[in-house]
Design a protein around this motif. Structure first.
Motif: not given
Lengths: 82, 157
Positions: B10, B52, B87
């Motif tokens: 992430p 995402t 993420g």
């Protein structure tokens, strides 16, 4: 209780990304799990769709592969990153 | 066999810094190809506010490692570097970085192209795009699959 993970759009279809469920006596294979759980989780065919693959304990499973109460079972819709 | 380094994280990354670090690991290379994919600001559904990405660790990194190994077997490479974000990302954020090094350019170009086609169609990621119209899960486009299918023929060298 089996640990069930739903990725991507399947989390929306089931209403959660992760849950624990006891498996019925009759559910002993990946294929049986798919069809039972699709109804039990109210997924309207999302989990039993042919494009969805299953991973049992981190490895892609075939339709006849065994599933047990102690497994982590992930439902994987079509993938793609980049 | 080419050395490969794979990061799925992430954490944001700087493509220029990634290139620099990779170049240091392949001092004998005559060619380095790098590709950076950015989050697109627009989609057919409108202006993108968020992208995402999900991964499933037991499958995602081993799958990319296997693709890197295949690239190393098909082309004479000295190194492979792959970075993929997961993420929550914003438009223009670097999302993927692929670099390949070889003695001559053709192998580096082709291997980078091969790896990107793998990442777009088979790597274990799921992408959710949010626009003013709401959030939808994105699947590969038909042309992503046909791009990938180009590599299913016999190796080119």
């Amino acid at each position: 209780m089996a640990r069930l993970l739903y990725f991507g759009k399947l989390a929306d279809a089931v209403g959660t990304a992760e849950e624990q469920r006891p498996l019925p006596e009759t559910v002993r294979t990946a294929d049986a799990l798919r069809s039972w759980l699709d109804g039990a989780a109210g997924a309207n065919g999302a989990l039993s769709h042919p494009s969805v693959r299953l991973a049992v304990n981190g490895a892609i499973a075939g339709p006849k592969d065994p599933v047990t109460e102690t497994d982590e079972i992930a439902f994987l819709p079509p993938v793609g990153g980049g | 066999m080419a050395r490969s380094q794979i990061t799925v994280s992430p954490a944001p990354f700087d493509p220029a810094a990634a290139y620099g670090s990779f170049a240091e690991t392949v001092p004998g290379a005559g060619a380095i190809v790098s590709f950076t994919g950015l989050v697109r600001a627009g989609s057919p559904r409108g202006a993108v506010t968020d992208l995402t990405l999900q991964a499933y660790a037991p499958l995602t990194e081993p799958g990319i490692a296997a693709a890197a190994e295949e690239a190393g077997a098909r082309w004479p490479l000295q190194g492979i570097r792959i970075i993929h974000r997961i993420g929550s990302l914003s438009p223009k954020d670097p999302i993927v970085f692929v670099a390949t090094a070889s003695e001559h350019r053709r192998a580096a170009f082709e291997a980078a192209d091969f790896l990107m086609d793998y990442l777009k169609t088979e790597a274990v990621f799921w992408k959710k795009e949010t626009t003013d119209a709401g959030a939808v899960w994105i699947e590969p486009r038909p042309e992503d699959y046909s791009d990938r299918a180009r590599w299913m023929k016999a190796p080119t060298r």
